[in-house]
Design a protein around this motif. Structure first.
Motif, PDB file in Angstrom:
ATOM      1  N   GLU A   4       0.862  -1.265  -0.238  1.00 13.05           N
ATOM      2  CA  GLU A   4      -0.146   0.244  -0.120  1.00 13.05           C
ATOM      3  C   GLU A   4       0.641   1.089   0.180  1.00 13.05           C
ATOM      4  OE1 GLU A   4      -3.530   0.482   2.801  1.00 13.05           O
ATOM      5  OE2 GLU A   4      -3.176   2.147   2.788  1.00 13.05           O
ATOM      6  N   SER A   5       1.319   1.856  -1.070  1.00  9.31           N
ATOM      7  CA  SER A   5       2.078   2.773  -1.033  1.00  9.31           C
ATOM      8  C   SER A   5       1.126   4.583  -1.455  1.00  9.31           C
ATOM      9  CB  SER A   5       2.975   3.126  -2.444  1.00  9.31           C
ATOM     10  OG  SER A   5       2.088   2.061  -4.039  1.00  9.31           O
ATOM     11  N   PHE A   6       1.254   5.349  -1.609  1.00  7.99           N
ATOM     12  CA  PHE A   6       0.944   6.747  -1.801  1.00  7.99           C
ATOM     13  C   PHE A   6       1.698   7.814  -1.978  1.00  7.99           C
ATOM     14  CE2 PHE A   6       1.107   9.379   2.078  1.00  7.99           C
ATOM     15  CZ  PHE A   6       2.183   8.615   3.215  1.00  7.99           C
ATOM     16  N   VAL A   7       1.264   8.978  -2.045  1.00  4.31           N
ATOM     17  CA  VAL A   7       3.067   9.776  -2.675  1.00  4.31           C
ATOM     18  C   VAL A   7       2.261  11.738  -1.873  1.00  4.31           C
ATOM     19  CG1 VAL A   7       2.761  11.624  -4.444  1.00  4.31           C
ATOM     20  CG2 VAL A   7       1.799   9.666  -5.477  1.00  4.31           C
ATOM     21  N   SER A   8       3.266  11.063  -1.563  1.00  6.79           N
ATOM     22  CA  SER A   8       3.262  12.368  -0.109  1.00  6.79           C
ATOM     23  C   SER A   8       3.280  13.756  -0.118  1.00  6.79           C
ATOM     24  CB  SER A   8       4.283  11.581   0.497  1.00  6.79           C
ATOM     25  OG  SER A   8       4.032  13.067   1.607  1.00  6.79           O
ATOM     26  N   ALA A   9       3.073  14.924  -0.419  1.00  8.52           N
ATOM     27  CA  ALA A   9       3.265  16.073  -0.753  1.00  8.52           C
ATOM     28  C   ALA A   9       3.977  16.534   0.994  1.00  8.52           C
ATOM     29  CB  ALA A   9       2.273  16.887  -0.994  1.00  8.52           C
ATOM     30  N   GLU A  10       4.574  16.029   1.276  1.00  5.77           N
ATOM     31  CA  GLU A  10       5.085  16.542   2.710  1.00  5.77           C
ATOM     32  C   GLU A  10       6.473  16.518   2.992  1.00  5.77           C
ATOM     33  OE1 GLU A  10       2.304  17.839   4.957  1.00  5.77           O
ATOM     34  OE2 GLU A  10       1.457  17.298   3.022  1.00  5.77           O
ATOM     35  N   THR A  11       6.714  15.473   2.174  1.00  6.93           N
ATOM     36  CA  THR A  11       8.171  15.221   2.024  1.00  6.93           C
ATOM     37  C   THR A  11       9.016  16.410   1.804  1.00  6.93           C
ATOM     38  OG1 THR A  11       8.193  14.368   0.262  1.00  6.93           O
ATOM     39  CG2 THR A  11       8.112  12.678   1.648  1.00  6.93           C
ATOM     40  N   ARG A  12      10.102  16.950   2.226  1.00  5.74           N
ATOM     41  CA  ARG A  12      10.933  18.011   2.164  1.00  5.74           C
ATOM     42  C   ARG A  12      12.375  17.529   2.466  1.00  5.74           C
ATOM     43  NH1 ARG A  12       7.369  18.797   6.779  1.00  5.74           N
ATOM     44  NH2 ARG A  12       9.772  18.920   8.327  1.00  5.74           N
ATOM     45  N   MET A  13      13.412  18.493   2.183  1.00  2.00           N
ATOM     46  CA  MET A  13      14.681  18.556   1.263  1.00  2.00           C
ATOM     47  C   MET A  13      14.969  17.791   3.115  1.00  2.00           C
ATOM     48  SD  MET A  13      15.531  18.516  -1.624  1.00  2.00           S
ATOM     49  CE  MET A  13      17.251  18.367  -0.915  1.00  2.00           C
ATOM     50  N   GLU A  14      15.127  17.805   4.179  1.00  2.00           N
ATOM     51  CA  GLU A  14      15.348  17.852   4.937  1.00  2.00           C
ATOM     52  C   GLU A  14      15.230  16.156   5.358  1.00  2.00           C
ATOM     53  OE1 GLU A  14      12.937  20.192   7.384  1.00  2.00           O
ATOM     54  OE2 GLU A  14      12.522  19.044   9.259  1.00  2.00           O
ATOM     55  N   HIS A  15      14.303  15.752   4.694  1.00  2.00           N
ATOM     56  CA  HIS A  15      13.567  14.136   4.648  1.00  2.00           C
ATOM     57  C   HIS A  15      14.838  13.572   4.158  1.00  2.00           C
ATOM     58  CE1 HIS A  15      10.128  15.363   5.997  1.00  2.00           C
ATOM     59  NE2 HIS A  15      10.257  15.255   7.241  1.00  2.00           N
ATOM     60  N   MET A  16      14.769  14.315   3.106  1.00  2.00           N
ATOM     61  CA  MET A  16      15.678  13.864   1.724  1.00  2.00           C
ATOM     62  C   MET A  16      17.668  13.451   2.078  1.00  2.00           C
ATOM     63  SD  MET A  16      13.824  12.567  -0.736  1.00  2.00           S
ATOM     64  CE  MET A  16      12.728  12.684   0.221  1.00  2.00           C
ATOM     65  N   THR A  17      17.586  13.972   3.195  1.00  2.47           N
ATOM     66  CA  THR A  17      18.566  14.318   4.254  1.00  2.47           C
ATOM     67  C   THR A  17      18.945  13.610   4.693  1.00  2.47           C
ATOM     68  OG1 THR A  17      19.177  17.033   3.641  1.00  2.47           O
ATOM     69  CG2 THR A  17      20.803  16.247   5.158  1.00  2.47           C
ATOM     70  N   GLN A  18      18.176  13.361   5.401  1.00  2.00           N
ATOM     71  CA  GLN A  18      17.851  11.870   6.552  1.00  2.00           C
ATOM     72  C   GLN A  18      17.849  10.488   6.563  1.00  2.00           C
ATOM     73  OE1 GLN A  18      14.117  12.612   8.671  1.00  2.00           O
ATOM     74  NE2 GLN A  18      15.587  15.090   9.850  1.00  2.00           N
ATOM     75  N   ALA A  19      17.534  10.786   4.977  1.00  2.00           N
ATOM     76  CA  ALA A  19      17.441   9.409   3.923  1.00  2.00           C
ATOM     77  C   ALA A  19      18.713   9.281   3.611  1.00  2.00           C
ATOM     78  CB  ALA A  19      16.473   9.426   2.728  1.00  2.00           C
ATOM     79  N   LEU A  20      19.187  10.135   3.020  1.00  2.00           N
ATOM     80  CA  LEU A  20      20.744  10.100   2.581  1.00  2.00           C
ATOM     81  C   LEU A  20      21.593   9.589   3.725  1.00  2.00           C
ATOM     82  CD1 LEU A  20      21.634  12.232  -0.044  1.00  2.00           C
ATOM     83  CD2 LEU A  20      20.731  10.174  -0.884  1.00  2.00           C
TER      84      LEU A  20
END
Ligand code: NAD
Ligand code: GLY
Length: 381
Positions: free
Chosen positions: A356-372
């Protein structure tokens, strides 16, 4: 709904084999059939001739695939009354480029292809994307047929009509939607794949299980253990992809975007590594790790579910971390060039639970940095 034909295709199968069940991609005037089975190549000419009347055809392939399968396909086309020319590009992601597209277009024009002619893409996703793009723009569009020869291209890239080439800084930045007229996924061709190229295809299969069909994990795990049936797994993945494409061909309804799970960071990592350093599926595996971890932080995926995804990736020796020395700022810069980055905000695919997946509009650059940070190469002491 992706339908399944129960037509008899006796000429494509040994007489003792059960009838194939092609997947039908129901796109109205652009509908087509995906045949999945063994030993399809010797008969593709006959099947193609039923649908495409033009006599001139350019078979586009790469330098690894040409010596293995080109003669069979050319012979089959000749036997069906076609006049094929063979165009071979160097194997590898670097050939998915504007200079190669231009070179192939020049060769096609020199061979005298006209608006009734067509293209056959014989190879992996690089060839499918490049040849499909060339077919989309030559004389404003001529038909093409996909003959995918990698796991990745059979389960994903040969179906759906996304074609294109890369730019230096980012993947798939130039392209067109152009549906194939027919797809032949000959599972027999996978026998010649090197192990690394075999494994990379499972990144997209695991993606399909994660976003759409959790029960697929059982079949993936069975193949990893040497118990599973590859033909069945490939057909099932094609049906998943076909059903999504049928409902959202041009990625405007939010459904097809789910197929980008793991790709926002995966594409940026692939480009940052230098095309061809990481195979596409390897880069996507790292992107899947990042997106799966973010799903545990932002959308309620639990640890057991994350472990199941990571175990499946590991079972196919797929990387979970970026290569040593990769510049994270460079990855983020390339990510901002991605087509999924619109007016400064990211459309990022997350999981609520497996399947079950969805497209989030809430993700921000800081989340990308954390994921990296999560997928950074382990430090070497
Ligand atoms: P690829 O086409 O480069 O093939 C991988 C390698 O396997 C190449 O060296 C190729 O020469 C070799 N090869 C291919 N078939 C072989 C065979 N049967 N036996 C031996 N060697 C063989 O890469 P790929 O992983 O198939 O595709 C990756 C590309 O697909 C990427 O560019 C990616 O962006 C694209 N893609 C497109 C879509 C789409 O919807 N259009 C979806 C997913 C991926
Ligand atoms: N591979 C993503 C898509 O076809 O939409």
């Amino acid at each position: 709904m992706a339908g399944v034909f129960l037509v008899s295709l006796g000429f494509l199968m040994p007489s003792s084999a059960p009838a194939l069940q092609p997947v039908f991609v129901n796109l109205g005037t652009r509908a087509y059939t995906v045949q999945v089975g063994r030993n399809l190549l010797p008969n593709v000419g006959q099947e193609i001739a039923r649908k495409l009347q033009g006599s001139k055809v350019a078979v586009i392939t790469d330098s690894n695939v040409a010596p293995l399968y080109a003669e069979t396909v050319l012979g089959s086309l000749r036997a069906a009354g076609k006049q094929p020319v063979l165009i071979t590009v160097p194997a590898g992601e670097a050939s998915k480029s504007m200079p190669q597209a231009e070179r192939v277009l020049d060769d096609i024009a020199a061979a005298g292809l006209d608006r009734k002619s067509f293209v056959v893409a014989l190879g992996g996703g690089v060839i499918g994307d490049l040849a499909g793009f060339v077919a989309a723009i030559y004389q404003r569009g001529i038909p093409y047929v996909q003959i995918p020869t990698t796991v990745l291209s059979q389960v994903d890239s040969s179906v759906g009509g996304k074609t294109g080439v890369n730019l230096k800084d980012a993947k798939n930045m130039v392209g067109a939607f152009h549906q194939p007229a027919h797809v032949f996924a000959d599972v027999e061709t996978l026998n010649s794949l090197p192990k690394r190229e075999w494994n990379e295809g499972f990144a997209e299969i695991i993606k399909h299980a994660a976003i759409r069909d959790a029960s697929l994990f059982e079949e993936i795990e069975a193949v990893a253990d040497g118990r599973g049936d590859m033909t069945s797994l490939i057909r099932r993945n094609i049906a998943i992809k076909a059903s999504i494409v049928e409902q959202d061909e041009f990625e405007t309804q939010g459904l097809r975007a789910l197929l980008n799970f793991g790709h926002t960071l995966g594409h940026a990592i692939e480009a940052a590594a230098g095309y061809g350093q990481l195979l596409h599926g390897e880069a996507i595996s790292i992107g899947l790790h990042a997106a799966t971890w973010l799903s545990t932080q932002l959308s309620g995926l639990n640890q057991d579910e994350m472990d199941r995804i990571l175990s499946a990736l590991k079972a196919f020796d797929l990387p979970l971390h970026m290569p040593q020395g990769m510049d994270e700022q460079d990855v983020l810069r390339r990510m901002k060039m991605d087509k999924k980055f619109v007016e400064g905000s990211i459309r990022f695919v997350l999981l609520r639970k497996l399947g079950e997946s969805f497209v989030s509009a809430e993700t921000r650059m800081e989340h990308m940095t954390q994921a990296l940070d999560q997928v950074r190469a382990p430090s070497v002491s």
